[in-house]
Each structure stands twice: as structure tokens, then as C-alpha cells.
Design a protein around this motif. Sequence first.
Motif: not given
Length: 296
Positions: A195, A199, A201, A204-205, A214, A265
Amino acid sequence: MSRALPPLNALRAFEAVARLDGVGRAAAELHVTHGAVSRQLRLLEEALGSALFQREGRGLALTPAGQRLYEAASDGFAPLRAAWAELQRRPEQTPLVLGCPGSVLARWMIPRLDRLARERPALRLHLAANDTAPDAALAGLDAALLIAAPPWPSDWTVRELAVERIGPVLSPRWPGAAALIGAPPDALCGLELLHTASRPQAWRDWAARVGLDPAALRPGTAFAHLYYLLEAANAGLGVAIAPQPLVAEDLAAGRLLAPWGFVDTDARWVLCAPKRREDARVAELATWLREALARD
């Protein structure tokens, strides 16, 4: 009655003589005769009641009063000349300064510059990488290409280009790749996932949108920038999470795989510009960017 300002035509002639060190050179710049400049100097000295120049050999030298007036006049005329020159330049003669995140610049914008040049030859860009959020004034930029979610500063004109779509990507060379092809998304649970710090998150998104808990995903190695994250994925170091346009060419070439595709998103690809500096080229660029993103 005293004047609030000196005679401006005379002041202009005086500034040119002092700057160019000569009446003749000033006359040439102002497109008037030598005598006309001399008359303006006399007018200014009479209005002031003091000499501004004194003879020094075959030339002229500023008196103390002249030096003080020249410094003030120079401070006024120099920015005026610069502003006038800038206003006279036609917009198409200067590049449009476009800011965007370094990863977007390196992985999406630069590979498409050749196409932009072919399809919009009159649209010249100066690209500026900026990985911090631009200020509300978009200082130093004519426009900014961003992947972000509203709200936007009230001083911006914002043109939406596309919905951001993200998904997991991995190299076919990664040792675990074969087990993930055709597997359900929960096959990622328990794996160490790559990751990016910009960013945090993203995983999890994505998980929430595909029906995963998540908390079942374990972010592993973090990279400072998305560009490095995608280089790591290309090198076969693990599974990364990425915006679809930034990996479109890798997917087409088979360098990366996207086993579960991409999901929308809340963020958008947007082109932002200051409202106070409307530029027709920004609208033209937005049209081209929208088309390019749709192609991807």
C-alpha cells in the motif's frame, strides 16, 4: 497648488534618460525627438524647483534629488513594463502550467504527451509535479489535475473528468499469483498487501465495496508514493491497490493482472483552475483528458 504627482509624461522621459544614461537613447526608446525629451526634463525640474541632472564630462549625472526620484520612478515603471509585456503575450504563445501528483505525471500523463501533441498540437503544457495538495489560489499553476473528493475551494472552477476506480493488481511473476487467478476476493485475507502512505485507506475502501470485512485485510509494506508502489508490484513483490488508469498500459501489456477488476470510489479525476483566471485552454484540456480517461 501643489501636485499630488509629478507630470507623468515628463516623469516617463526622466526615468528613461536616467535608466538609459542619455537623452538620445531615451528619445529612441520613446520614439520622440531629442528636443522633446529635453523639454520634458525642463518641465519636470521647473515643477520640482530643483535640478535633477548635472553635467559630468560629456554626459549627465543624477543630482541627489534626481537619484531619489529615479529610484521611486524605477520601482513604479519596472513592474508596469513587466505587466504590460505579460498582458501583450497571446495565451497560446505560452505553455499552460499544469500541476499534478508525481505518480499521475510519471505513469499516466507523460506516456500520453505524444498523443496530446498529435491531437491538440496548439495546446502546449508545462508540467509541474506536486505531491502536496495545492493551495486554494493554485499558486503558480494555470490548472491542476487531481484525484480527490469534494468539497472543493470556492475559488476553483472544477471540471469532473472521470470517477476514480481502484482494484488489486499483481505481477504474474509473483509467487502467489497463480493461486489468486479466478479466486474470490477473500483469497486476499491474511496476505501482506502493498500500500501507499498517501492513500492509507485504499485497501479498506476496496474491501468495503466488494463485501469483505476491511479488518480481514493486512496492509504490509508501505511506499511513500504510488509510483514506487506500482514499481514494486511490477517487480513481483506483492499485491498492490491502484487506480485503474495508472495501470492500464501494464494490464494491456500483461505486466500486471487485475483478478477482481476495479470498483468506483467517492473520489474523482478532476481538472481545477482558478475562477479569477479563466482560460479557454483549460476547457480544451479537460475535453481531451476526459476522452483519454475514457479510452483507458
